[in-house]
Design an enzyme around this catalytic site. Structure first.
Site, mmCIF file in Angstrom:
data_model
loop_
_atom_site.group_PDB
_atom_site.id
_atom_site.type_symbol
_atom_site.label_atom_id
_atom_site.label_comp_id
_atom_site.label_asym_id
_atom_site.label_seq_id
_atom_site.Cartn_x
_atom_site.Cartn_y
_atom_site.Cartn_z
ATOM 1 N N THR B 319 0.841 -1.207 0.000
ATOM 2 C CA THR B 319 0.000 0.000 0.000
ATOM 3 C C THR B 319 0.867 1.243 0.000
ATOM 4 O OG1 THR B 319 -1.704 -1.161 1.245
ATOM 5 C CG2 THR B 319 -1.841 1.233 1.212
ATOM 6 N N TRP B 322 2.659 1.632 -3.360
ATOM 7 C CA TRP B 322 1.723 1.940 -4.451
ATOM 8 C C TRP B 322 1.576 3.442 -4.630
ATOM 9 C CZ3 TRP B 322 -2.904 4.667 -4.590
ATOM 10 C CH2 TRP B 322 -3.692 4.500 -5.731
ATOM 11 N N HIS B 323 1.681 4.155 -3.504
ATOM 12 C CA HIS B 323 1.464 5.596 -3.562
ATOM 13 C C HIS B 323 2.612 6.349 -4.213
ATOM 14 C CE1 HIS B 323 -1.803 4.745 -0.707
ATOM 15 N NE2 HIS B 323 -2.285 5.926 -1.064
ATOM 16 N N GLY B 324 3.774 5.759 -4.256
ATOM 17 C CA GLY B 324 4.855 6.473 -4.932
ATOM 18 C C GLY B 324 6.190 5.814 -4.749
ATOM 19 N N PHE B 468 -0.264 9.266 -9.025
ATOM 20 C CA PHE B 468 -0.144 7.859 -8.604
ATOM 21 C C PHE B 468 -0.656 6.881 -9.650
ATOM 22 C CE2 PHE B 468 1.214 9.253 -4.738
ATOM 23 C CZ PHE B 468 0.342 10.131 -4.161
#
Lengths: 412, 468
Positions: B319, B322-324, B468
């Site tokens: 998680t 995934w954001h960066g 994203f």
């Protein structure tokens, strides 16, 4: 209740439909105007419409003689970017009543929200901006080295730094930090770098119009300083007496009505210095408009064309009164005798460099000024064509944040 | 193109609506789907004229893999599923993480080679996850394979949810692709929802962004006092909520206008009284995705404590990343994992007074958003250090920021609460429902007008989750 909801939906859709109609009217009015049909409505909707038809230029292969050969992918990207900016122009710049909307949004922002901070532009860190700018300048310098063309980078301080010295007003620390990081990289790099921030004498002399733009006496002072440096380090022979302020007169004071209007609109007295005794010039703007005459005739617009930005008061007297005439590419030929027979300098600069270049041109056979940000061609292709003896990059430090390969077209 | 831009509001959206509901053709489902698909591709190509082809290629690969998954031999089908998932993971890694990896490798090894610099296609995390969810749903039998490439392309590229979610699962819209019924009621609710989202973005989030961006830029340059740090942290915490939930509202609203019913992505997350509950209310589509496609297949809760811990850690790290592509996102995910595990296995604040539970939850969220927002771990720690008074407590700049952001902070805090619906209930009790509806209508018209004014007079303001 259902009818109320229907009415609500109808109102909301009407607002969107109204905007859609405006956009269609703007596009339609623009077409009418360019085909010679004009009335109040057409003028109202097409006033600021200036679409960028870069995509047409690319499609037709009319990219100018300084265009860099593009691959199919680059051509497609150019077409797509041109189409996008054309449509965005129609949708953003020309809404009637945009001045009223700006005032409304200012009321909401400042009076209702009490928000007085200005937005931080871009998403990169200061170090990233500084590094990217430095990388561009380094690449450019290396290329000039390979072509045996000397290079000098000149940096003008921006308003906020000057204010911090002069009046201790709050300044955006983030911006100063970017410019300082860039300057440090340049100073450490070995690339010839003249940073007017370091010249305390120059700083104390600086005064501003409300956009932070230099007054012309500061430009004259900068030109004198630069001429002295070119004499000392680059083998030039500028007659430094040409930059003595006593040899200049303020052209604005000859037009008291304009002087008054500037005072009323901007709240300060604005001057523009022109030499009393001027060489004769031929100046070619954008390889299309040729002007000849003395300093005032070639570098300044006719008085009737001053203040032609329809009441905009956002960029200060220098920009909004639009006294100075220039193109994206201006090639200045001094027809009177100079100390520099056959010499030609190319300046890559912005509005801070225009008057400096004009003052320097008094003792140069040829000097050209190019604004890379708006130049459609490839800067290096132009340099190969122009064959200068010296290239000077003369930008205000606030532009450092926008130095990238797209801005200057310095792609490989 | 962003939803709050003049191009979208006054050209793209009206044009799509007019053509979609054009009287002679409105009964033709194929026409409507094709129209939506074409405009969705234009929408994406507006910002990514090259990467639109990457998305189209990915759709084609997904379509073919989906067909292969239906083969008789389950082993072969699983192989195709694996290949499909691997393809999407590789695409994500190459475009999102390769530049970061090369930079970190250069730094670790200490060489100064030229960095790999690959542009990040907008929304790649969202549409890649959607395509993976399609492949999983077909494999698990939750959805029938889509034999029409255009329909699959429409599912992936539908412009309301293409760029920043919500992550729409294929099973949610499978039936609606061919069998949706547009209604005036849905359209009305959709437009209303869209305007609310637009207001959240243009009238609240963008103002909070000014304070947050200024403070974080200042913090990056030098030490800041505690008050400034807290102002910036709270401003960002509210900004990301209004920005993202505003976008989700717009996406859901736009979907309704065309007959699609997307699931909610936010449920008043800042009302949560534990971190576990916060993540049931925040970016629900993402947490559901990781729960259904990572956590449960790994065993979920139905295994020993060791494996449960492993599964939780894996999900949270994924998680985060995934954001960066930055260590801060990994740290952010890792810290949330620690807090959640602590709540689940060590101590849950269920017995605390409600106000204390809220305070604790908001405090943790606020501090972890600092990590999320910072450009480096060092910046994050120095910002947190500033928040606890490690530099000064306040200075002139702090007071100036406080004066400049007090109104927007109070307004946005109130708007985080379900104040709107409570107020409506009170007013309905005191006045007629019709009066309340009229008032609501006027409010929405005002919001749309003001957002339009800002759009015409302002500059470009992209959504945070855009990247994203």
């Amino acid at each position: 209740m259902k009818s109320i909801k229907k009415a609500e939906t109808f109102c909301l859709c009407s607002i969107l439909a109204g905007g859609f109609l405006c956009v269609l009217l703007i596009i339609g009015s623009w077409f009418c105007r360019i085909h010679g049909f004009s009335n109040v409505l057409v003028d109202l909707f097409s006033r600021n419409a200036s679409p960028d038809f870069g995509w047409v230029t690319v499609l037709r292969g009319e990219e100018g003689k300084y265009a860099r050969p593009k691959s199919a992918v680059e051509k497609y990207e150019s077409v797509a970017a041109g189409l996008k900016s054309t449509i965005e122009n129609f949708c953003t710049t020309s809404f009637p009543g945009s001045g009223v909307m700006k005032r409304l949004s200012d009321v909401y922002r400042q009076d209702v929200m009490r928000s007085t901070l200005s937005a931080v532009v871009g998403g990169k860190t200061n170090q990233e901006y500084a590094e990217e700018a430095f990388k561009e300048v380094s690449r450019f310098s290396e290329w000039l080295d390979s072509e045996n063309i000397p290079f000098l980078y000149v940096q003008f301080p921006f308003e906020t730094r000057i204010r911090s010295y002069v009046s201790n007003a709050p300044y955006p620390a983030a911006d100063l930090d970017t410019w300082d990081r860039f300057s440090s990289m340049m100073s450490a790099s070995g690339i010839p770098f003249l940073n007017f921030n370091d010249q305390t004498v120059l700083l104390r002399d600086i005064s501003l119009d409300d956009s932070g733009h230099w007054m012309s006496d500061d430009a004259l002072h900068a030109a004198a300083f630069l001429a002295e440096m070119l004499n000392r380090d680059y083998g030039y022979h500028f007659d430094l007496s040409l930059f003595d302020i006593s040899r200049y007169t303020d052209v604005i004071s000859s037009h008291p009505e304009i002087r008054e209007r500037i005072e009323k609109d901007f709240g300060y007295t604005y001057e523009f210095l022109v030499p009393v005794s001027s060489p004769q010039y031929i100046v070619e703007h954008d390889e299309s408009e040729v002007v000849s005459g003395d300093f005032s005739e070639v570098f300044l617009k006719p008085v009737s064309a001053w203040d032609s930005r329809n009441g905009s008061r956002q960029a200060g007297a220098y920009h909004d009164t639009l006294i100075f005439r220039n193109g994206v590419l201006s090639d200045i030929h001094n027809l009177s005798g100079t100390n520099h027979k056959g010499n030609r300098i190319l300046v890559l600069g912005d509005s801070y460099s225009w008057p400096v270049v004009a003052y320097l041109s008094q003792d140069l056979d040829e000097i050209a000024l190019l604004h890379p940000r708006y130049f459609n061609g490839d800067v290096r292709t132009y340099i190969s064509h122009f064959q200068p003896d010296l290239v000077v990059w003369m930008y205000v430090e606030a532009q450092v944040s926008v130095f990238n390969s797209e801005t200057f077209g310095l792609v490989n | 193109m962003v939803f709050s831009s003049t191009v979208f509001l006054f050209l793209f959206f009206p044009l799509v609506l007019i053509l979609y509901y054009l009287p002679p053709l409105r009964q033709n489902r194929a026409y409507r789907n094709t129209l939506l698909l074409v405009f969705s591709l234009i929408f994406y190509a507006w910002g990514e004229p090259l990467f639109v082809f990457l998305m189209l290629f990915s759709i084609l690969v997904t379509f073919m893999i989906g067909l292969m998954e239906t083969c008789e031999n389950r082993k072969t089908a699983k192989l195709f599923l694996t290949a499909g998932i691997l393809y999407h993971v590789v695409i994500l890694v190459v475009f999102k993480y390769l530049s970061f990896f090369s930079q970190e490798l250069n730094r670790m090894i200490g060489i100064n080679s030229s960095r790999i610099d690959i542009a990040l296609p907008i929304g790649i995390s969202f549409f890649t996850f959607q395509m993976m969810s399609y492949l999983f749903d077909v494999w698990y039998g939750k959805a029938k394979v889509q034999r029409n490439l255009l329909n699959l392309a429409l599912y992936v590229s539908l412009f309301p949810q293409l760029i920043a979610g919500p992550i729409v699962r294929y099973e949610t819209v499978e039936m609606e692709i061919m069998n949706r019924k547009e209604s005036w009621e849905d359209f009305s609710v959709g437009i209303r929802r869209f305007v609310i989202g637009l207001g959240k973005k243009a009238l609240i989030a963008d103002f909070l962004a000014v304070t947050a961006d200024n403070v974080y830029a200042l913090a990056h340059v030098g030490p800041i006092p505690a008050l400034t740090a807290w102002l910036g942290a709270i401003a960002y915490m509210l900004q990301i909520y209004f920005d993202f939930s505003g976008y989700s509202d717009m996406a859901i609203g736009l979907g309704l206008c065309f007959g699609f019913h997307f699931k909610e992505n936010f449920r008043a997350p800042y009302l949560a009284d534990s971190i576990v509950e916060f993540w049931r209310r925040w970016h629900i589509s993402l947490t559901d995705w990781f729960r259904d496609y990572v956590y449960i297949p790994l065993g979920g809760n139905r295994c020993g404590i060791g494996k449960q811990l492993r599964n939780t850690v894996v999900v949270w790290l994924l998680t985060g990343i995934w954001h960066g592509a930055n260590w801060t996102f990994l740290l952010w995910g890792g810290l949330y994992c620690c807090v959640q595990l602590a709540e689940r296995y060590v101590y849950h604040p269920a017995h605390w007074p409600k106000y204390l539970r809220h305070f604790y939850t908001l405090l943790v969220i606020c501090l972890l958003w600092v990590v999320f927002r910072s450009v480096s771990i060092r910046d994050a720690f120095s910002y947190l250090h500033a928040m606890v008074g490690g530099n000064a407590l306040y200075d002139e700049t702090s007071l100036s920021y406080l004066r400049s952001s007090a109104v927007i902070l109070v307004l946005s805090t109130v708007c985080c609460l379900p104040a709107g619906s409570r107020l409506k209930q009170i007013m309905v009790a005191r006045h007629s429902g019709a009066f309340v509806e009229i008032l609501t209508g006027f409010s929405l018209v005002f919001i749309l007008l003001m957002a339009s004014v800002f759009s015409i007079s302002g500059g470009y303001s992209p959504f945070i989750y855009f990247n994203f």
